[in-house]
Write a protein that holds these residues in place. Sequence first.
Motif, PDB file in Angstrom:
ATOM      1  N   SER A 107     -86.894  16.095 -31.779  1.00 52.65           N
ATOM      2  CA  SER A 107     -87.379  15.051 -32.073  1.00 52.65           C
ATOM      3  C   SER A 107     -88.855  15.048 -32.362  1.00 52.65           C
ATOM      4  O   SER A 107     -89.287  16.028 -32.531  1.00 52.65           O
ATOM      5  N   ASP A 108     -89.681  13.943 -32.279  1.00 51.14           N
ATOM      6  CA  ASP A 108     -91.110  14.288 -32.469  1.00 51.14           C
ATOM      7  C   ASP A 108     -91.936  15.009 -31.404  1.00 51.14           C
ATOM      8  O   ASP A 108     -93.322  15.187 -31.508  1.00 51.14           O
ATOM      9  N   ALA A 109     -91.278  15.165 -30.372  1.00 49.66           N
ATOM     10  CA  ALA A 109     -91.628  16.254 -29.310  1.00 49.66           C
ATOM     11  C   ALA A 109     -92.624  15.519 -28.594  1.00 49.66           C
ATOM     12  O   ALA A 109     -93.658  16.099 -27.994  1.00 49.66           O
ATOM     13  N   ASP A 110     -92.868  14.318 -28.467  1.00 47.67           N
ATOM     14  CA  ASP A 110     -93.529  13.552 -27.647  1.00 47.67           C
ATOM     15  C   ASP A 110     -93.449  13.490 -25.926  1.00 47.67           C
ATOM     16  O   ASP A 110     -92.576  13.014 -25.468  1.00 47.67           O
ATOM     17  N   ALA A 111     -94.154  14.796 -25.430  1.00 43.57           N
ATOM     18  CA  ALA A 111     -93.666  15.194 -24.176  1.00 43.57           C
ATOM     19  C   ALA A 111     -93.910  14.081 -23.183  1.00 43.57           C
ATOM     20  O   ALA A 111     -93.111  13.854 -22.369  1.00 43.57           O
ATOM     21  N   ILE A 127     -90.546   6.861 -29.333  1.00 43.21           N
ATOM     22  CA  ILE A 127     -90.759   5.477 -28.873  1.00 43.21           C
ATOM     23  C   ILE A 127     -89.660   4.925 -29.100  1.00 43.21           C
ATOM     24  O   ILE A 127     -89.531   3.904 -28.264  1.00 43.21           O
ATOM     25  N   ARG A 128     -88.649   5.127 -30.070  1.00 39.94           N
ATOM     26  CA  ARG A 128     -87.093   4.520 -30.193  1.00 39.94           C
ATOM     27  C   ARG A 128     -86.347   4.671 -28.960  1.00 39.94           C
ATOM     28  O   ARG A 128     -85.614   3.970 -28.573  1.00 39.94           O
ATOM     29  N   LEU A 129     -86.388   6.119 -28.418  1.00 35.37           N
ATOM     30  CA  LEU A 129     -85.726   6.456 -27.313  1.00 35.37           C
ATOM     31  C   LEU A 129     -86.334   5.733 -26.124  1.00 35.37           C
ATOM     32  O   LEU A 129     -85.116   5.275 -25.205  1.00 35.37           O
ATOM     33  N   LEU A 130     -87.454   5.604 -26.158  1.00 36.81           N
ATOM     34  CA  LEU A 130     -87.960   4.707 -24.795  1.00 36.81           C
ATOM     35  C   LEU A 130     -87.596   3.330 -24.825  1.00 36.81           C
ATOM     36  O   LEU A 130     -87.346   2.674 -23.762  1.00 36.81           O
ATOM     37  N   GLU A 131     -87.495   2.545 -25.837  1.00 37.33           N
ATOM     38  CA  GLU A 131     -87.266   1.429 -26.178  1.00 37.33           C
ATOM     39  C   GLU A 131     -85.550   1.236 -25.901  1.00 37.33           C
ATOM     40  O   GLU A 131     -85.287   0.353 -25.229  1.00 37.33           O
ATOM     41  N   ASP A 190     -77.490  16.682 -31.505  1.00 38.93           N
ATOM     42  CA  ASP A 190     -77.041  15.364 -32.128  1.00 38.93           C
ATOM     43  C   ASP A 190     -77.977  15.279 -33.452  1.00 38.93           C
ATOM     44  O   ASP A 190     -79.233  14.763 -33.266  1.00 38.93           O
ATOM     45  N   PRO A 191     -77.747  15.419 -35.006  1.00 39.61           N
ATOM     46  CA  PRO A 191     -78.520  15.375 -35.869  1.00 39.61           C
ATOM     47  C   PRO A 191     -79.129  13.950 -35.936  1.00 39.61           C
ATOM     48  O   PRO A 191     -80.431  13.810 -36.562  1.00 39.61           O
ATOM     49  N   ALA A 192     -78.711  12.790 -35.531  1.00 43.34           N
ATOM     50  CA  ALA A 192     -79.186  11.440 -35.299  1.00 43.34           C
ATOM     51  C   ALA A 192     -80.559  11.355 -34.712  1.00 43.34           C
ATOM     52  O   ALA A 192     -81.220  10.591 -35.042  1.00 43.34           O
ATOM     53  N   TYR A 193     -80.910  12.519 -33.917  1.00 42.10           N
ATOM     54  CA  TYR A 193     -82.191  12.046 -33.198  1.00 42.10           C
ATOM     55  C   TYR A 193     -83.109  13.471 -33.858  1.00 42.10           C
ATOM     56  O   TYR A 193     -84.289  13.479 -33.200  1.00 42.10           O
ATOM     57  N   ARG A 194     -82.722  13.981 -34.760  1.00 41.23           N
ATOM     58  CA  ARG A 194     -83.763  15.084 -35.385  1.00 41.23           C
ATOM     59  C   ARG A 194     -84.914  14.189 -36.047  1.00 41.23           C
ATOM     60  O   ARG A 194     -84.823  13.356 -36.734  1.00 41.23           O
TER      61      ARG A 194
END
Length: 407
Positions: A285-289, A324-328, A315-319
């Motif tokens: 992902s954007d690697a936001d640790a 922040i979308r994952l946190l939401e 999963d290529p959807a999360y490449r």
Amino acid sequence: MATPEAAAIIPAAGKARRFGSGSNKIWSHVAGRTVLEWTLSAFDAHPAIASIVVVAGEDDAERIERVCAGKSKVVAVAEGGDSRAASVRNGLAKVPPSTNVVLVHDAARPLVTSELISRIIDCASRFGASIPGVAAPDTFKRVGSDGFVRITIPRSAEVGGTVCSGLTSVQTPQGARLELLQHAYACVDLSRTDVTDESFLLELAGIPVYVAQGDPDNIKITHAEDIGIADQLLSRRTDREPAASRETRTGFGYDVHTFATPDAGRPLFLGGVEIPHDRGLDGHSDADALLHAACDALLGAASLGDIGILFPNTDPAYRNIASIRLLEAVTLRVREAGWQIVNVDATVLAEAPKLMPHRERMQAAIARALQIEPSRVSIKATTSEGMGFVGRGEGIACWAVATLVSQ
Ligand code: MG
């Protein structure tokens, strides 16, 4: 005069939600129930309301059907249209013909009271059409996209030979006799983009609209902060137990990412914001640790697995996805599981860059995703004093704890 038979149309068609980002606020929890449940219950419990029609967008239709199954007065769930006016028109087609007065109410106004519903039914029945209004104490200005004032809206003006003083902020429910609302919908072009409420449609059709006393607490859930305000007001109204006596859970999360080389051109994302640095973190992902640690703390507290299970890096959807979308999405899952987020506290271990200048921005971004006040998000940063992989500048490590309380 006999009590009129009233119907309520509740437009609840929100925007499409990618990864369940929760942009449709009707699913936010306030004082133990979703915003939509509060709104529906207010009309379902009102003795003069005989039927309710909910208008649902495609994304939410199934879930709305489930919620409505428990409400005895809901007679139909209508399909959302391209605009609010088109959605309400679809709802209007499902209103029983025996109806005298129709109220249209925003699903995102969960604080509507029985008194206000009664007042609008009464005034719409007497005057033909009525809306709630609250005198606005503020001065209003039109501001350009450059941030500068263009004009001040005058507080008083002469309209049609009458001096109107003050400006009025209007709310919902907006009510009208069934035949008047049907007439307005039949004679106004619904593709007009300036039709933002039912009253305006009635005005365009030449139907006088009476402004009844509104309720300052009848707020529309628009921004994340509104959820906290609605929660307080509804908790007080229902004499709800204070949060302290409800079940509390704590979760812990940890994440680490290595730095990419400067020539990889990856930007550095931490806490949901981009931070100027000569290199970014490496990852699928954007690697936001920091956000990954926060996600795991929240999922841990709710026993919902971890970020790797929910969003596999195969999963290529999360490449390259913005975390922040994952946190939401995690926030939505945690809330759907019946938990309210109390706070998140995190520590970032990094030799460089300096993070304190960016702390407020990170707090604000995380709080927005969690739909809580920024004061409930804490971010601390420290170095590793030159020791270990962080000390050698090879990567960044983050720890987070989250506290949840049952809804
Ligand atoms: Mg990670």
